[in-house]
Design an enzyme around this catalytic site. Structure first.
Site, PDB file in Angstrom:
ATOM      1  N   CYS A  98      -9.476   1.725 -10.444  1.00 26.73           N
ATOM      2  CA  CYS A  98      -8.731   2.982 -10.385  1.00 26.73           C
ATOM      3  C   CYS A  98      -8.263   3.215 -11.804  1.00 26.73           C
ATOM      4  O   CYS A  98      -7.390   2.497 -12.297  1.00 26.73           O
ATOM      5  CB  CYS A  98      -7.541   2.919  -9.432  1.00 26.73           C
ATOM      6  SG  CYS A  98      -6.568   4.437  -9.519  1.00 26.73           S
ATOM      7  N   CYS A 101      -4.329   4.379 -11.854  1.00 25.14           N
ATOM      8  CA  CYS A 101      -3.262   3.456 -11.459  1.00 25.14           C
ATOM      9  C   CYS A 101      -3.882   2.230 -10.797  1.00 25.14           C
ATOM     10  O   CYS A 101      -4.433   1.396 -11.488  1.00 25.14           O
ATOM     11  CB  CYS A 101      -2.231   4.137 -10.579  1.00 25.14           C
ATOM     12  SG  CYS A 101      -2.886   5.131  -9.241  1.00 25.14           S
ATOM     13  N   SER A 102      -3.835   2.140  -9.484  1.00 19.18           N
ATOM     14  CA  SER A 102      -4.341   0.918  -8.858  1.00 19.18           C
ATOM     15  C   SER A 102      -4.809   1.169  -7.429  1.00 19.18           C
ATOM     16  O   SER A 102      -4.724   0.268  -6.596  1.00 19.18           O
ATOM     17  CB  SER A 102      -3.254  -0.154  -8.876  1.00 19.18           C
ATOM     18  OG  SER A 102      -2.109   0.337  -8.191  1.00 19.18           O
ATOM     19  N   CYS A 103      -5.294   2.368  -7.103  1.00 21.74           N
ATOM     20  CA  CYS A 103      -5.761   2.662  -5.747  1.00 21.74           C
ATOM     21  C   CYS A 103      -6.851   1.674  -5.352  1.00 21.74           C
ATOM     22  O   CYS A 103      -7.741   1.365  -6.153  1.00 21.74           O
ATOM     23  CB  CYS A 103      -6.300   4.091  -5.666  1.00 21.74           C
ATOM     24  SG  CYS A 103      -5.034   5.322  -6.024  1.00 21.74           S
TER      25      CYS A 103
HETATM   26 FE    FE Z   1      -4.817   4.765  -8.258  1.00 22.41          FE
END
Ligand code: FE
Length: 188
Positions: A98, A101-103
Site C-alpha cells: 500500500c 499507508c498500510s491497507c
Molecule cells: Fe493503505
C-alpha cells in the site's frame, strides 16, 4: 476519498517509529502485541485459502474470481473491501504494497508487519521490486516478470504462491505457506 484512513494510519506509523527509535520497544514487539489483540486474524487463514486452492480447482477458480467469496467459504471474514487474489505463475511473480499507508487484508494475513508499513518498503517496492525482493532473500529470475499491486481502502490483495513440488496433503501445504509468501516477499 480512496484513503480516508490515511491520516490516522500515517500518524500511527509515525508514533510507532518514534517509540521504536527511542528504544522503548521494537517493531517485532509491537507486531506481537497486535497479534494478541487481533485474535483470529492470522496468516494461517490466508495459508488455508492457498492450500485449498492448490488442492481444489473449483476453489481456486472462485478465489481468483471473487476473493471475498472464497474467504467467506472457509469462514474467514473479509468485509468492507474487495479482496483480489493474484496468482504467481512460472512467468509472473506478484507482490503487494500500500503505497499510501498500510491497507492489507488483516483477517487473512494477521496484523501487517512493521516493514510493510515502512516508508522504505512502500516507496521502493514500486520503483525497484526486483532489488527489494532480493533484499528479502527472494531472487526472482530475470525471465519472470514482477507485478506490484497497490492496495487501497477499497481493494486489497492476497498473493497465491506457486504450489510447491511434491506430494503434500492440504494440511501439509497450509503449514508451508507464510505471511511473506502471501504478500509476495517470499516464494511461499
Ligand atoms: Fe493503505
Amino acid at each position: 476519498m480512496s484513503h480516508e484512513e490515511l491520516p490516522v494510519a500515517a500518524r500511527v506509523r509515525r508514533l510507532e517509529e518514534r517509540v521504536v527509535d527511542a528504544g522503548l520497544t521494537t517493531d517485532d514487539e509491537l507486531d506481537a502485541m497486535l497479534d494478541e489483540l487481533l485474535d483470529g486474524a492470522s496468516p494461517v487463514n490466508g495459508a488455508r485459502m492457498a492450500a485449498r486452492a492448490w488442492t481444489d480447482p473449483a476453489y481456486r477458480e472462485l478465489m481468483l474470481a471473487d476473493g471475498n467469496a472464497a474467504a467467506d467459504q472457509l469462514g474467514f471474514p473479509a468485509q468492507g473491501y474487495r479482496l483480489r487474489v493474484v496468482e504467481n505463475t512460472p512467468e509472473l511473480h506478484n507482490v503487494i504494497v500500500c503505497t499510501l499507508c498500510s491497507c492489507y487484508p488483516v483477517s487473512l494475513l494477521g496484523p501487517s508487519p512493521g516493514w510493510y508499513k515502512s516508508f522504505a518498503y512502500r516507496s521502493r517496492v514500486v520503483r525497484e521490486p526486483r532489488a527489494v525482493l532480493a533484499e528479502f532473500g527472494l531472487a526472482v529470475p530475470d525471465d519472470v516478470a514482477i507485478a506490484v499491486w497497490d492496495a487501497s481502502a477499497e481493494t486489497r490483495y492476497l498473493v497465491l504462491p506457486r504450489r510447491p513440488e511434491g506430494e503434500y496433503s492440504e494440511e501439509e501445504l497450509a503449514a508451508l505457506v507464510t505471511r511473506q509468501g502471501l504478500v509476495g516477499t517470499a516464494a511461499i
